[in-house]
Write a protein that holds these residues in place. Structure first.
Motif, PDB file in Angstrom:
ATOM      1  N   ILE A   4      13.541   2.115 -11.769  1.00 42.69           N
ATOM      2  CA  ILE A   4      13.490   2.167 -10.212  1.00 42.69           C
ATOM      3  C   ILE A   4      12.286   3.197  -9.768  1.00 42.69           C
ATOM      4  O   ILE A   4      11.476   2.549  -8.959  1.00 42.69           O
ATOM      5  N   ALA A   7       9.095   1.146 -10.551  1.00 43.01           N
ATOM      6  CA  ALA A   7       9.124   0.047  -9.476  1.00 43.01           C
ATOM      7  C   ALA A   7       8.630   0.548  -8.231  1.00 43.01           C
ATOM      8  O   ALA A   7       7.487   0.150  -7.456  1.00 43.01           O
ATOM      9  N   LEU A   8       9.150   1.658  -7.492  1.00 51.69           N
ATOM     10  CA  LEU A   8       8.818   2.177  -6.489  1.00 51.69           C
ATOM     11  C   LEU A   8       7.301   2.876  -6.483  1.00 51.69           C
ATOM     12  O   LEU A   8       6.361   2.348  -5.353  1.00 51.69           O
ATOM     13  N   VAL A  11       5.177  -0.344  -6.159  1.00 54.86           N
ATOM     14  CA  VAL A  11       5.175  -0.881  -4.835  1.00 54.86           C
ATOM     15  C   VAL A  11       4.180  -0.173  -3.832  1.00 54.86           C
ATOM     16  O   VAL A  11       3.388  -0.604  -2.991  1.00 54.86           O
ATOM     17  N   CYS A  15       0.580  -1.321  -2.139  1.00 55.50           N
ATOM     18  CA  CYS A  15       0.724  -0.934  -0.701  1.00 55.50           C
ATOM     19  C   CYS A  15      -0.793  -0.159  -0.500  1.00 55.50           C
ATOM     20  O   CYS A  15      -1.182  -0.551   0.714  1.00 55.50           O
ATOM     21  N   LYS A  19      -3.375  -2.442   2.283  1.00 53.16           N
ATOM     22  CA  LYS A  19      -3.261  -2.119   3.493  1.00 53.16           C
ATOM     23  C   LYS A  19      -4.473  -1.734   4.082  1.00 53.16           C
ATOM     24  O   LYS A  19      -5.335  -1.041   3.357  1.00 53.16           O
ATOM     25  N   ILE A  27       1.849   4.819   4.296  1.00 54.76           N
ATOM     26  CA  ILE A  27       3.080   4.117   3.652  1.00 54.76           C
ATOM     27  C   ILE A  27       3.037   4.039   2.138  1.00 54.76           C
ATOM     28  O   ILE A  27       3.917   4.331   1.530  1.00 54.76           O
ATOM     29  N   LEU A  31       5.383   6.093  -0.553  1.00 54.88           N
ATOM     30  CA  LEU A  31       6.315   5.231  -1.622  1.00 54.88           C
ATOM     31  C   LEU A  31       5.754   5.950  -3.028  1.00 54.88           C
ATOM     32  O   LEU A  31       6.650   6.033  -4.064  1.00 54.88           O
ATOM     33  N   PHE A  34       7.630   8.977  -3.612  1.00 55.88           N
ATOM     34  CA  PHE A  34       9.170   8.937  -3.722  1.00 55.88           C
ATOM     35  C   PHE A  34       9.137   8.445  -5.329  1.00 55.88           C
ATOM     36  O   PHE A  34      10.056   8.866  -5.899  1.00 55.88           O
TER      37      PHE A  34
ATOM     38  N   ALA B  16      16.574   0.768  -2.125  1.00 50.19           N
ATOM     39  CA  ALA B  16      15.320   1.484  -1.747  1.00 50.19           C
ATOM     40  C   ALA B  16      14.098   0.403  -2.279  1.00 50.19           C
ATOM     41  O   ALA B  16      13.090   0.631  -1.577  1.00 50.19           O
ATOM     42  N   LEU B  17      14.264  -0.157  -3.099  1.00 49.30           N
ATOM     43  CA  LEU B  17      13.084  -1.219  -3.737  1.00 49.30           C
ATOM     44  C   LEU B  17      13.031  -2.245  -2.535  1.00 49.30           C
ATOM     45  O   LEU B  17      11.737  -2.418  -2.370  1.00 49.30           O
ATOM     46  N   ALA B  20      11.067  -0.718   0.130  1.00 49.66           N
ATOM     47  CA  ALA B  20       9.827  -0.379   0.103  1.00 49.66           C
ATOM     48  C   ALA B  20       8.996  -1.694  -0.136  1.00 49.66           C
ATOM     49  O   ALA B  20       7.918  -1.797   0.413  1.00 49.66           O
ATOM     50  N   ALA B  23       8.621  -2.614   3.611  1.00 48.73           N
ATOM     51  CA  ALA B  23       7.371  -1.763   4.341  1.00 48.73           C
ATOM     52  C   ALA B  23       6.214  -2.158   3.782  1.00 48.73           C
ATOM     53  O   ALA B  23       5.077  -1.951   4.625  1.00 48.73           O
ATOM     54  N   CYS B  24       6.053  -2.794   2.598  1.00 44.02           N
ATOM     55  CA  CYS B  24       4.749  -3.028   2.146  1.00 44.02           C
ATOM     56  C   CYS B  24       4.228  -4.174   2.840  1.00 44.02           C
ATOM     57  O   CYS B  24       2.821  -4.378   3.082  1.00 44.02           O
ATOM     58  N   ILE B  25       4.942  -5.420   3.133  1.00 44.97           N
ATOM     59  CA  ILE B  25       4.414  -6.528   3.493  1.00 44.97           C
ATOM     60  C   ILE B  25       4.632  -6.783   5.146  1.00 44.97           C
ATOM     61  O   ILE B  25       3.960  -7.689   5.576  1.00 44.97           O
ATOM     62  N   ILE B  26       5.527  -5.967   5.401  1.00 47.32           N
ATOM     63  CA  ILE B  26       5.506  -6.262   6.970  1.00 47.32           C
ATOM     64  C   ILE B  26       4.238  -5.744   7.913  1.00 47.32           C
ATOM     65  O   ILE B  26       3.762  -4.719   7.644  1.00 47.32           O
ATOM     66  N   ALA B  32       7.706  -1.476   9.781  1.00 48.08           N
ATOM     67  CA  ALA B  32       7.288  -0.709   8.438  1.00 48.08           C
ATOM     68  C   ALA B  32       7.728   0.524   8.382  1.00 48.08           C
ATOM     69  O   ALA B  32       8.281   0.931   7.465  1.00 48.08           O
ATOM     70  N   GLY B  33       7.494   1.260   9.430  1.00 47.42           N
ATOM     71  CA  GLY B  33       8.120   2.766   9.700  1.00 47.42           C
ATOM     72  C   GLY B  33       9.703   2.734   9.556  1.00 47.42           C
ATOM     73  O   GLY B  33      10.123   3.380   8.832  1.00 47.42           O
ATOM     74  N   LEU B  36      10.595   2.205   5.799  1.00 48.28           N
ATOM     75  CA  LEU B  36       9.971   3.413   5.074  1.00 48.28           C
ATOM     76  C   LEU B  36      11.186   4.415   5.356  1.00 48.28           C
ATOM     77  O   LEU B  36      11.751   5.043   4.187  1.00 48.28           O
ATOM     78  N   CYS B  39      14.005   3.279   2.868  1.00 44.17           N
ATOM     79  CA  CYS B  39      13.824   3.598   1.796  1.00 44.17           C
ATOM     80  C   CYS B  39      13.982   5.244   1.277  1.00 44.17           C
ATOM     81  O   CYS B  39      14.704   5.309   0.316  1.00 44.17           O
ATOM     82  N   GLY B  40      13.697   5.891   2.311  1.00 42.27           N
ATOM     83  CA  GLY B  40      13.747   7.436   2.029  1.00 42.27           C
ATOM     84  C   GLY B  40      15.120   7.878   1.947  1.00 42.27           C
ATOM     85  O   GLY B  40      15.708   8.541   1.201  1.00 42.27           O
TER      86      GLY B  40
END
Lengths: 95, 167
Positions: A4, A7-8, A11, A15, A19, A27, A31, A34, B16-17, B20, B23-26, B32-33, B36, B39-40
């Motif tokens: 996990i 993977a976080l 990602v 990102c 981005k 973001i 991540l 995290f 969480a995954l 995340a 949040a990455c693809i939106i 996305a906020g 996130l 996820c937190g």
């Protein structure tokens, strides 16, 4: 268990690569933070250094706040100067 | 239904995954906020299931503050969603994720005991012990991070001053 946090982090890295605005980079960096903090916590649970993992996770979270403040201030500055927060506008600040 | 801490850890990890990934693809910065923030919060629940209560509370507080501030700045500065082909971005993202997942599985196959073990020993450490360990062994790191935060706040205030380019 390490899947996990790994993977976080992946990602977050993806990102960060794709981005195109400063807010998107925030973001990705959050991540990544995290994932890094979670990796230290899971490693501390598996070993016998739980206090160290706790403290390192705390420091990583604080460093994430530092990065967040810096990127927010960069976004504000870029918006004042260029009215946009795209990453490509940073290069145009040279001229 | 009683759930073990391992099950709670994996459920929160999956949430969480997913957050995340969203949040990455939106495209919308506000959504996305929110992802996130979700996820937190899930990561804080993961820490709680492992017995790291202080870190869980810190993670919840910080992820809430980050989420609120991110939504504020997204509304203030965020660009409007453009006419970019979302499908291409999604395909590129999925392809990259598959490559990374494949690399990770290859590495985990070589180091099987470290990555695929599911043993879970929840931490039993008190706040007092943490404080003593922090002040005994990590006082320099604490001073450095404090100084860095102070310099960052001052520098950010100077850097983000209201000034426009003269035409």
């Amino acid at each position: 268990m390490m899947l996990i946090p790994m993977a976080l982090g992946m990602v977050g890295l993806i990102c960060l690569l794709f981005k195109r605005t400063l807010l998107g980079m925030i973001i990705g960096i959050q991540l990544l933070n995290f994932g890094a903090a979670s990796a230290f916590i899971v490693a501390a649970v598996k070993s016998s250094t739980q206090a160290t993992g706790h403290i390192f996770g705390f420091f990583i979270v604080l460093s994430g706040i530092v990065q967040l403040i810096l990127l927010y201030s960069a976004a504000i500055r870029l918006f004042y100067l260029k009215k946009q927060i795209g990453v490509e506008n940073i290069r145009s600040l040279r001229s | 239904m009683n759930m073990s801490s391992t099950e709670i850890f994996y459920i929160c990890g999956i949430v969480a995954l997913l957050a995340a990934f969203l949040a990455c693809i939106i495209r919308s910065s506000r959504n996305a906020g929110l992802a996130l923030w979700c996820c937190g919060m899930s990561i804080g629940a993961m820490y709680l299931s492992l017995g790291f209560e202080l870190l869980a509370i810190i993670q919840w507080i910080i992820s809430t503050l980050v989420g609120i501030s991110f939504i504020f700045y997204a509304v203030l500065f965020g660009p409007k969603p453009g006419k970019i082909n979302i499908r291409i971005g999604f395909v590129r993202f999925i392809a990259t994720l598959c490559v990374c997942a494949g690399l990770f599985l290859l590495i985990s196959y070589c180091v099987k005991d470290l990555f695929l073990s599911s043993e879970l020993n929840t931490a039993k450490i008190g706040l007092g012990e943490l404080g003593v360990d922090l002040l005994k062994n990590h006082i320099v790191s604490l001073a450095v991070i404090g100084l860095t935060l102070f310099v960052t706040i001052v520098g950010a205030g100077v850097f983000s001053r209201a000034e426009r380019l003269k035409k």
